[in-house]
Scaffold this motif. Sequence first.
Motif, PDB file in Angstrom:
ATOM      1  N   ASP A 169     -33.030 -89.006 -17.476  1.00 20.76           N
ATOM      2  CA  ASP A 169     -31.708 -88.747 -18.052  1.00 20.76           C
ATOM      3  C   ASP A 169     -31.753 -88.757 -19.574  1.00 20.76           C
ATOM      4  O   ASP A 169     -31.120 -87.933 -20.229  1.00 20.76           O
ATOM      5  N   ALA A 170     -32.500 -89.699 -20.135  1.00 20.90           N
ATOM      6  CA  ALA A 170     -32.614 -89.776 -21.596  1.00 20.90           C
ATOM      7  C   ALA A 170     -33.282 -88.519 -22.149  1.00 20.90           C
ATOM      8  O   ALA A 170     -32.873 -87.986 -23.190  1.00 20.90           O
ATOM      9  N   GLN A 171     -34.304 -88.042 -21.457  1.00 18.89           N
ATOM     10  CA  GLN A 171     -34.985 -86.830 -21.899  1.00 18.89           C
ATOM     11  C   GLN A 171     -34.059 -85.620 -21.800  1.00 18.89           C
ATOM     12  O   GLN A 171     -34.054 -84.760 -22.687  1.00 18.89           O
ATOM     13  N   LYS A 172     -33.264 -85.547 -20.734  1.00 15.60           N
ATOM     14  CA  LYS A 172     -32.320 -84.443 -20.594  1.00 15.60           C
ATOM     15  C   LYS A 172     -31.314 -84.451 -21.739  1.00 15.60           C
ATOM     16  O   LYS A 172     -31.004 -83.402 -22.310  1.00 15.60           O
ATOM     17  N   ALA A 173     -30.793 -85.628 -22.067  1.00 12.68           N
ATOM     18  CA  ALA A 173     -29.823 -85.738 -23.166  1.00 12.68           C
ATOM     19  C   ALA A 173     -30.458 -85.294 -24.479  1.00 12.68           C
ATOM     20  O   ALA A 173     -29.839 -84.563 -25.263  1.00 12.68           O
ATOM     21  N   PHE A 174     -31.698 -85.709 -24.728  1.00 12.52           N
ATOM     22  CA  PHE A 174     -32.392 -85.335 -25.958  1.00 12.52           C
ATOM     23  C   PHE A 174     -32.644 -83.826 -25.991  1.00 12.52           C
ATOM     24  O   PHE A 174     -32.408 -83.175 -27.010  1.00 12.52           O
ATOM     25  N   ILE A 175     -33.090 -83.269 -24.870  1.00  3.24           N
ATOM     26  CA  ILE A 175     -33.374 -81.838 -24.812  1.00  3.24           C
ATOM     27  C   ILE A 175     -32.104 -81.027 -25.031  1.00  3.24           C
ATOM     28  O   ILE A 175     -32.123 -80.001 -25.717  1.00  3.24           O
ATOM     29  N   LYS A 208     -29.607 -81.873 -26.840  1.00  3.86           N
ATOM     30  CA  LYS A 208     -29.301 -81.921 -28.268  1.00  3.86           C
ATOM     31  C   LYS A 208     -30.219 -81.000 -29.060  1.00  3.86           C
ATOM     32  O   LYS A 208     -29.796 -80.349 -30.010  1.00  3.86           O
ATOM     33  N   GLN A 209     -31.503 -80.950 -28.668  1.00  6.02           N
ATOM     34  CA  GLN A 209     -32.481 -80.141 -29.382  1.00  6.02           C
ATOM     35  C   GLN A 209     -32.437 -78.674 -28.944  1.00  6.02           C
ATOM     36  O   GLN A 209     -32.704 -77.789 -29.747  1.00  6.02           O
ATOM     37  N   LEU A 258     -23.893 -89.432 -22.180  1.00  5.29           N
ATOM     38  CA  LEU A 258     -25.018 -90.251 -22.618  1.00  5.29           C
ATOM     39  C   LEU A 258     -25.867 -90.597 -21.404  1.00  5.29           C
ATOM     40  O   LEU A 258     -25.397 -90.520 -20.269  1.00  5.29           O
ATOM     41  N   PRO A 259     -27.124 -90.999 -21.612  1.00  2.30           N
ATOM     42  CA  PRO A 259     -28.002 -91.307 -20.468  1.00  2.30           C
ATOM     43  C   PRO A 259     -27.415 -92.283 -19.440  1.00  2.30           C
ATOM     44  O   PRO A 259     -27.551 -92.034 -18.239  1.00  2.30           O
TER      45      PRO A 259
END
Length: 76
Positions: free
Chosen positions: A8-14, A16-17, A37-38
């Motif tokens: 989930d954290a990676q999905k949120a970061f991706i 954003k990027q 958020l994650p």
Amino acid sequence: MKASQFSDAQKAFILKQGAGISQATFFNWKKKYAGMLPPEMKKLKQLEDENARLKKIVADLTLDREMLQDVIRRKL
């Protein structure tokens, strides 16, 4: 359904990027997780899993009920 290789954290970061995934995946994730958020994404996944489990229980109980009603009809 294929399990995602991203947390989930990676999905949120991706999201954003906006890089490292196909456009189709990006838009699907954006539609589903926009602004989350994650921890919220994790909670959503838990709720989806619980909903699927409950739907399966309802389907099983409905089938059992139909079978019992069929047995009662045949006896009358």
